[in-house]
Design a protein around this motif. Structure first.
Motif, PDB file in Angstrom:
ATOM      1  N   TYR A   1      81.197  10.168 -32.140  1.00  0.00           N
ATOM      2  CA  TYR A   1      83.175   9.279 -32.345  1.00  0.00           C
ATOM      3  C   TYR A   1      83.933  10.289 -31.272  1.00  0.00           C
ATOM      4  O   TYR A   1      84.848   9.051 -30.827  1.00  0.00           O
ATOM      5  CB  TYR A   1      83.427  10.053 -33.986  1.00  0.00           C
ATOM      6  N   LYS A   2      84.040  11.287 -30.737  1.00  0.00           N
ATOM      7  CA  LYS A   2      85.266  11.728 -29.754  1.00  0.00           C
ATOM      8  C   LYS A   2      84.754  11.671 -28.931  1.00  0.00           C
ATOM      9  O   LYS A   2      85.910  10.707 -27.972  1.00  0.00           O
ATOM     10  CB  LYS A   2      84.870  13.335 -29.755  1.00  0.00           C
ATOM     11  N   ARG A   3      83.682  11.072 -28.288  1.00  0.00           N
ATOM     12  CA  ARG A   3      83.569   9.918 -26.962  1.00  0.00           C
ATOM     13  C   ARG A   3      84.304   8.907 -27.179  1.00  0.00           C
ATOM     14  O   ARG A   3      84.855   8.698 -25.973  1.00  0.00           O
ATOM     15  CB  ARG A   3      81.938  10.601 -26.743  1.00  0.00           C
TER      16      ARG A   3
ATOM     17  N   LEU B   1      86.579   8.097 -28.454  1.00  0.00           N
ATOM     18  CA  LEU B   1      88.131   7.965 -28.314  1.00  0.00           C
ATOM     19  C   LEU B   1      88.449   8.203 -27.045  1.00  0.00           C
ATOM     20  O   LEU B   1      90.010   7.712 -27.034  1.00  0.00           O
ATOM     21  CB  LEU B   1      88.819   9.424 -29.719  1.00  0.00           C
ATOM     22  N   LYS B   2      87.429   8.670 -26.477  1.00  0.00           N
ATOM     23  CA  LYS B   2      88.516   9.034 -24.975  1.00  0.00           C
ATOM     24  C   LYS B   2      87.710   7.814 -23.962  1.00  0.00           C
ATOM     25  O   LYS B   2      87.890   7.562 -22.581  1.00  0.00           O
ATOM     26  CB  LYS B   2      88.214   9.761 -24.023  1.00  0.00           C
TER      27      LYS B   2
ATOM     28  N   GLN C   1      79.624  13.055 -34.699  1.00  0.00           N
ATOM     29  CA  GLN C   1      80.945  13.148 -35.035  1.00  0.00           C
ATOM     30  C   GLN C   1      81.173  13.117 -32.761  1.00  0.00           C
ATOM     31  O   GLN C   1      82.847  13.409 -32.551  1.00  0.00           O
ATOM     32  CB  GLN C   1      81.296  14.665 -34.881  1.00  0.00           C
TER      33      GLN C   1
ATOM     34  N   LYS D   1      79.751  10.186 -39.257  1.00  0.00           N
ATOM     35  CA  LYS D   1      80.353  11.143 -38.277  1.00  0.00           C
ATOM     36  C   LYS D   1      80.636  12.187 -39.312  1.00  0.00           C
ATOM     37  O   LYS D   1      81.275  13.519 -38.473  1.00  0.00           O
ATOM     38  CB  LYS D   1      81.311  10.218 -37.427  1.00  0.00           C
TER      39      LYS D   1
ATOM     40  N   GLN E   1      93.228   4.191 -33.606  1.00  0.00           N
ATOM     41  CA  GLN E   1      93.182   5.093 -32.825  1.00  0.00           C
ATOM     42  C   GLN E   1      93.266   4.791 -31.371  1.00  0.00           C
ATOM     43  O   GLN E   1      93.895   5.320 -30.455  1.00  0.00           O
ATOM     44  CB  GLN E   1      92.798   6.096 -32.900  1.00  0.00           C
TER      45      GLN E   1
END
Length: 251
Positions: A157-159, A161-162, A154, A147, A190
């Motif tokens: 990863y952000k997807r 996290l939400k 990357q 990532k 997280q």
């Protein structure tokens, strides 16, 4: 009239109203035939756009979910050798536990239906409007490894996290190197307070420290996953072995 229809389509394209643009001809024809009033006609137009956007959003979320082919719980057989009765399955499919940030651990031998149930619940969540994703453990490990220098990873990863719901399939199937074990723990750390997590595993929690080669990380990881968690044990013979195919006729 045709010029006006063309202009409407152009404006719909400019305003990104794909549903109206695609259906305007049929909508106008229906309105003329039924001598529809202005208010009803406007309502029909907006309803068409709303339906179009709803379908488009569902398709987008289904694509991002990475669901296996067999993910429809309407074909799930309950009341066999596992812990899932029809009543429990119905409760799970209501998805109230997602809103309550409960986790689910599906534990047992390979081929006993853990992945099917996990994927099916993920599909139900997607259809219900949640941001739900199905990922194998090796998908997550690969994402965590790359990532920092691969843009698509990357974004992934952000997807995640939400996510409202994340399924992690075959967790702890293979040992993890120390640095990856730390990265995986940090990722779970997280999301565990804002995301419901379903994990499937054929490893007992007591075996996790061996797979991670670190008892402290394993304990901390289990502490987060098992807090607000339902553990469902599966048993019995592998469905795949029980229903295996043969190349010989009449066998």
């Amino acid at each position: 009239m045709e010029t006006e229809k063309q202009r409407i389509r152009e404006l719909c394209t400019a305003f990104r109203l794909g549903g109206i643009s695609n259906g305007i001809k049929a909508l106008i024809t229906e309105a003329e035939q039924q001598e529809m009033g202005y208010v009803k006609f406007l309502s029909q137009i907006l309803e068409t756009e709303a339906t179009h956007r709803s379908v488009k959003d569902l398709n987008k979320r289904e694509k991002a979910a990475w669901l296996p082919q067999m993910s429809d719980l309407n074909h799930y057989k309950t009341g066999s050798e596992d812990e899932i009765s029809p009543g429990r399955l119905k409760q799970l499919r209501e998805l109230n536990w997602v809103d309550q940030l409960f986790n689910i651990v599906l534990m047992g031998p390979s081929g006993t239906g853990k992945t099917f149930l996990a994927a099916g619940l993920c599909q139900d969540a997607v259809k219900a409007g949640y941001n739900a994703y199905f990922r194998r453990m090796d998908d997550l490990v690969n994402m965590l490894k790359t990532k920092d220098f691969v843009k698509t990873q990357q974004v992934e990863y952000k997807r995640l996290l939400k996510a409202n719901l994340l399924v992690i399939d075959d967790i702890m199937l293979f040992p993890l190197e120390k640095n990856l074990a730390i990265s995986f723990f940090n990722f779970i750390n997280q999301i565990y307070e804002s995301t419901s997590i379903i994990i499937t595993t054929n490893k007992k929690p007591s075996d996790w420290s061996k797979q991670l080669d670190d008892e402290a990380i394993a304990t901390a990881l289990l502490d987060r996953l098992l807090y607000h968690c339902e553990v469902i044990n599966f048993s019995g013979e592998s469905y795949r072995l029980k229903n295996r195919k043969t190349i010989f006729e009449g066998s």
